[in-house]
Design an enzyme around this catalytic site. Sequence first.
Site, short mmCIF file in Angstrom:
data_model
loop_
_atom_site.label_atom_id
_atom_site.label_comp_id
_atom_site.label_asym_id
_atom_site.label_seq_id
_atom_site.Cartn_x
_atom_site.Cartn_y
_atom_site.Cartn_z
N THR A 90 0.63 -1.06 0.03
CA THR A 90 -0.13 0.00 -0.03
C THR A 90 0.81 1.16 0.04
O THR A 90 2.24 1.13 0.46
CB THR A 90 -0.67 -0.12 1.50
OG1 THR A 90 -1.56 -1.26 1.25
CG2 THR A 90 -1.61 1.29 1.51
N THR A 123 -4.36 1.39 -2.48
CA THR A 123 -3.70 0.48 -2.47
C THR A 123 -4.39 -0.55 -3.68
O THR A 123 -5.64 -0.29 -3.93
CB THR A 123 -3.79 -0.34 -1.03
OG1 THR A 123 -3.25 -1.84 -0.91
CG2 THR A 123 -5.36 -0.77 -0.75
N ARG A 136 -13.53 -8.10 -1.83
CA ARG A 136 -12.69 -7.96 -0.66
C ARG A 136 -12.32 -6.47 -0.37
O ARG A 136 -11.53 -5.92 -1.35
CB ARG A 136 -11.57 -8.53 -0.33
CG ARG A 136 -10.79 -8.75 0.97
CD ARG A 136 -9.52 -7.72 0.64
NE ARG A 136 -8.77 -7.83 1.79
CZ ARG A 136 -7.48 -6.72 1.81
NH1 ARG A 136 -7.33 -5.71 1.08
NH2 ARG A 136 -6.85 -6.94 2.91
N THR A 186 0.24 0.41 6.47
CA THR A 186 0.31 -0.41 5.52
C THR A 186 0.39 -1.56 5.96
O THR A 186 0.91 -1.95 6.98
CB THR A 186 1.62 -0.16 4.20
OG1 THR A 186 2.80 -0.26 5.12
CG2 THR A 186 1.53 1.20 3.74
N GLY A 187 0.06 -2.91 5.27
CA GLY A 187 0.16 -4.24 5.63
C GLY A 187 -1.03 -4.97 5.64
O GLY A 187 -1.96 -4.53 4.92
N1 GLY Z 1 -3.42 -2.76 3.85
C1 GLY Z 1 -3.89 -2.87 2.62
C2 GLY Z 1 -5.09 -4.07 2.27
O1 GLY Z 1 -4.94 -4.87 3.26
O2 GLY Z 1 -5.75 -3.84 1.67
#
Ligand code: GLY
Length: 366
Positions: A216, A234, A244, A267-268
């Site tokens: 991201t 992202t 999703r 991010t993650g």
């Molecule tokens: N942090 C980005 C995602 O899980 O979509």
Amino acid sequence: MTHLTRRAFLAVPPVALLVPVAGGAVRHEPTSVGDSHRGPAAIASLNGLRAAERAYALMQEGYDLADCVVQGVRIVEDDPNDTSVGLGGLPNEDGVVELDASVMHGPTHKCGSVASLRGIRNPAMVALEVLRRTDHCLIVGEGALRFARQMGFVEENLLTESTRLEWLKWRENMTKEDDRLDDDERDAPVGKTFVEPGKAAAMAGAAGPVKHHTGTVHCSVLTKAGDVSSCTSTSGLSWKIPGRVGDSPIVGAGNYCDNEVGCAGSTGRGEANLANLSAFLIVESMRRGMNPAAACLEAAKRVVANSKERRLKGPDGRVNFDLKFYALRKDGAYGAATLFPGGKLAVCDETGPHTIDALHVYDTPM
Ligand code: GLY
């Protein structure tokens, strides 16, 4: 006498700060080299160093701060080699790229987000149109695409040849029970196979399983006047179930700002942030007086404490995913924290673009 530049001074390793709390006790608050910074700055995830530099430059030119963060993030969205964002982002399980983004504007406390947006490389720019031109906060899927078309955005195929091949490898090697041949089920061709230029790697493939990826870009800015804005964009989790939605477009989870306090982003693994509203938590911790890096570390520890499912733990009992947090406070202090060591925060301030180390929950790598 040794002359220390500002950058060298900031590079002095952090120590714990003793913070007075109620009842005369003290709390040991971890510190970061970004704690002492004051004044305007742009921060970003490590893949967003160019984003921070661009956002900072646009701020100097007097652009609205939401434009600064969105145009900064756009550089990463436009980069086909960053497989976590925009053009060239890794696709869902059907091989279709679906993008999420949000932008928040501190002075008006307005937000705009899009989720599961297909075929438009700059979801952050669409999110900014949601913020500026609608009464809504979040538009998803087909509605987001129709809105983007109405705003004049042009549709394109966001898969690159390289991400198509990566998806194909994941799909083919998913199970031996389907009719697609895994790498180890295919016989080598007798002689050369005729393929279009640039497509030769499809038959060969790299050895080993194809992992899920999360990546991201986040960018936040603080102006000289003390106003803030933040943006997260992202392509989400690779090979995700279509539809999703991760944390990036959810205000309070992967992105949040409050003009009285500052900004935070992440991010993650988005699911962990959605269950903990980490960006909101970080901003609220800074409101209570925490330094940005310490507030990020607190959120990281909260995620670890709340990761109770067995499938989220490795054999050593630690969580088996990573998550990174970034924060910028209204006075100009900035910092970051991750679960595992090695994380960095991208910064652009009066000393130019650079990175600083993030604090971390665990002492050794995953
Ligand atoms: N942090 C980005 C995602 O899980 O979509």
